[in-house]
Motif scaffolding. Structure first.
Motif, PDB file in Angstrom:
ATOM      1  N   ASN A 185       0.829  -1.218   0.000  1.00  0.00           N
ATOM      2  CA  ASN A 185       0.000   0.000   0.000  1.00  0.00           C
ATOM      3  C   ASN A 185       0.856   1.257   0.000  1.00  0.00           C
TER       4      ASN A 185
ATOM      5  N   ASN B 259       1.075   4.031  -2.969  1.00  0.00           N
ATOM      6  CA  ASN B 259       0.863   5.469  -2.722  1.00  0.00           C
ATOM      7  C   ASN B 259       2.037   6.284  -3.245  1.00  0.00           C
TER       8      ASN B 259
ATOM      9  N   LYS C 136      -7.967  10.730  -4.156  1.00  0.00           N
ATOM     10  CA  LYS C 136      -7.873  10.105  -5.480  1.00  0.00           C
ATOM     11  C   LYS C 136      -9.258   9.777  -6.017  1.00  0.00           C
TER      12      LYS C 136
ATOM     13  N   GLY D  14      -5.994   2.167   2.214  1.00  0.00           N
ATOM     14  CA  GLY D  14      -4.616   1.666   2.169  1.00  0.00           C
ATOM     15  C   GLY D  14      -3.844   1.988   3.445  1.00  0.00           C
TER      16      GLY D  14
HETATM   17 MG    MG Z   1      -3.308   4.072  -1.096  1.00  0.00          MG
END
Ligand code: MG
Ligand code: ATP
Length: 95
Positions: A2, A6, A56, A63
């Motif tokens: 995760n 990112n 996003k 996450g």
């Molecule tokens: Mg993420």
């Protein structure tokens, strides 16, 4: 995974993501994921790790909460350093 996803989301073409592990030869092992993206906005930073916080279009905002739970289960601490020059998340595990 995760944190790396990112980091990849945060950098543009030609960006740099660095994954690093380190043992200080005493009680701490660190895993860090760094990127040279544009950093985390102050609003998001205030609520970092809370579920459903996302900037996003197709993000779930789950996450980081998963990362914080994983850290918690291992007695690890997560440090975040962020600036307009990039972001580093560091997991600190006690040996
Ligand atoms: Mg993420
Ligand atoms: N390395 C980073 N650089 C800049 N912003 C970041 C970084 N990591 C996290 N963020 C910010 O924190 C928010 C929350 O991250 P988180 O991983 O929880 O959810 P997400 O990436 O939006 O969605 P997903 O559920 O798909 O992971 C992101 O939407 C982004 O705004």
């Amino acid at each position: 995974l995760n944190l790396t996803r990112n980091a990849l989301d945060a950098v543009g073409t030609g960006g740099i993501v660095t994954i690093c592990t380190e043992w200080d030869r005493q009680n701490t092992v660190c895993l860090s994921i760094s990127d040279n993206g544009t950093g985390i906005s102050p609003d998001v930073l205030k609520t970092i790790g809370k579920p459903f916080v996302t900037t996003k279009e197709n993000g779930t905002g789950l996450g980081l909460p998963v990362c914080y739970r994983v850290a918690d289960r291992h007695g690890a601490k997560i440090n975040v350093e962020t600036s307009p020059q990039g972001t580093t998340f560091t997991f600190e595990f006690k040996v």
